[in-house]
Design a protein around this motif. Structure first.
Motif, PDB file in Angstrom:
ATOM      1  N   ALA A 122      19.487  13.157 -39.911  1.00  0.00           N
ATOM      2  CA  ALA A 122      20.027  13.130 -41.452  1.00  0.00           C
ATOM      3  C   ALA A 122      18.968  12.108 -42.055  1.00  0.00           C
ATOM      4  O   ALA A 122      18.287  12.757 -43.250  1.00  0.00           O
ATOM      5  CB  ALA A 122      21.366  12.652 -41.732  1.00  0.00           C
ATOM      6  N   GLN A 123      18.546  11.093 -41.373  1.00  0.00           N
ATOM      7  CA  GLN A 123      17.638  10.273 -42.158  1.00  0.00           C
ATOM      8  C   GLN A 123      16.016  10.858 -42.040  1.00  0.00           C
ATOM      9  O   GLN A 123      15.280  10.561 -42.947  1.00  0.00           O
ATOM     10  CB  GLN A 123      17.685   8.811 -41.564  1.00  0.00           C
ATOM     11  N   THR A 124      15.964  11.368 -40.974  1.00  0.00           N
ATOM     12  CA  THR A 124      14.497  11.797 -40.714  1.00  0.00           C
ATOM     13  C   THR A 124      14.214  13.014 -41.977  1.00  0.00           C
ATOM     14  O   THR A 124      13.344  13.106 -42.577  1.00  0.00           O
ATOM     15  CB  THR A 124      14.401  12.635 -39.589  1.00  0.00           C
ATOM     16  N   ALA A 125      15.372  13.833 -42.319  1.00  0.00           N
ATOM     17  CA  ALA A 125      15.313  14.874 -43.286  1.00  0.00           C
ATOM     18  C   ALA A 125      15.073  14.143 -44.702  1.00  0.00           C
ATOM     19  O   ALA A 125      14.252  14.542 -45.526  1.00  0.00           O
ATOM     20  CB  ALA A 125      16.518  15.647 -43.385  1.00  0.00           C
ATOM     21  N   ILE A 126      15.777  13.095 -45.196  1.00  0.00           N
ATOM     22  CA  ILE A 126      15.578  12.230 -46.296  1.00  0.00           C
ATOM     23  C   ILE A 126      14.094  11.735 -46.277  1.00  0.00           C
ATOM     24  O   ILE A 126      13.552  11.775 -47.244  1.00  0.00           O
ATOM     25  CB  ILE A 126      16.622  11.210 -46.161  1.00  0.00           C
TER      26      ILE A 126
END
Length: 266
Positions: free
Chosen positions: A112-116
């Protein structure tokens, strides 16, 4: 009264405290190793995101997610489960529905944080926070006990005596074995950079294979002898297992670099 407070503080200092993955040194090492393998585009974008930080480097932000517990307790509490996933009871086979309800585990937090981080439409503040999380959590998932047993809280409840002091298995892997080597950060980096990886790391899509990383870490926990048979351990345990801890640090750095390159080099 003063004597009572002194005794209370002394007793508290002797109680093993909750451990973080790799400790500050280990997280800095993973981040520094990752920086070695970043593309020029990724480095430039990271530098822009880090402008204004007290220490505008990857190692400088590597422990931020652990420090939230002091500086932003609310966010620290909400993201506490993002640091680990308990899969050892299930033979190290990750299942999101079973092990990561609501996305609250290190596997899904990395994704999720990589996508952000990769989303250029997001604000700088959002992407900076995501960068801090990704750098930290990729380090976390490579500490074997962050993918271990829930029944002993990832080794935190497994008490040990090491080097004449009380500790626990989690803390030993976080920092105890590293500190026992008595090396400075620069010496550690030289040592870790010399470790050849077992496999080449191919380019990855924007969704990092964090489940595979967690399963690989968990399988280390299940190896015979990882959990000591005696409560007091010495150099023999360290000499056996520290090389594997070093390999995990090296691998964490390499896989963090691949993740950041995929997110920021487009």
């Amino acid at each position: 009264m003063a004597r009572f407070l002194f005794v209370l503080l002394l007793a508290f200092s002797l109680v093993p405290q909750p451990a973080h993955a790799w400790g500050r040194l280990g997280h800095r090492l993973v981040a520094a190793l990752a920086w070695d393998d970043l593309t020029p585009q990724a480095r430039a974008r990271i530098a822009m995101l880090l402008e204004g930080e007290a220490d505008p480097t990857l190692p400088g932000i590597a422990s931020w997610a652990d420090e939230l517990r002091e500086h932003d307790p609310d966010l620290g509490k909400r993201t506490g489960r993002w640091h680990y996933v308990n899969i050892a009871e299930d033979g190290c086979h990750y299942d999101a529905a079973t092990h990561c309800k609501g996305g609250d585990c290190v596997v899904e937090a990395i994704r999720a944080q990589t996508a952000i981080l990769a989303d250029a439409s997001r604000s700088k503040a959002e992407r900076l926070q995501a960068l801090k999380f990704v750098v930290h959590f990729v380090g976390d998932v490579h500490q074997p006990l962050h993918a271990g047993f829930g029944r002993d809280k990832g080794g935190n409840d497994f008490q040990l005596q090491f080097d004449g002091r009380g500790t626990n298995l989690h803390s030993l892997w976080d920092s105890g074995m590293l500190k026992a080597a008595d090396l400075e950060e620069a010496q550690w980096l030289q040592r870790l950079r010399a470790i050849p990886l077992a496999v080449d790391l191919p380019p990855q899509p924007l969704s990092p294979p964090s489940a595979q990383w967690a399963e690989a870490s968990c399988r280390i926990v299940l190896r015979p002898g990882f959990y000591p048979s005696k409560a007091t351990i010495g150099d023999a345990y360290v000499q056996t297992w520290r090389p594997l801890a070093e390999e995990q640090l090296r691998r964490g750095g390499a896989e963090l670099a691949v993740t950041l390159n995929a997110a920021l080099s487009r």
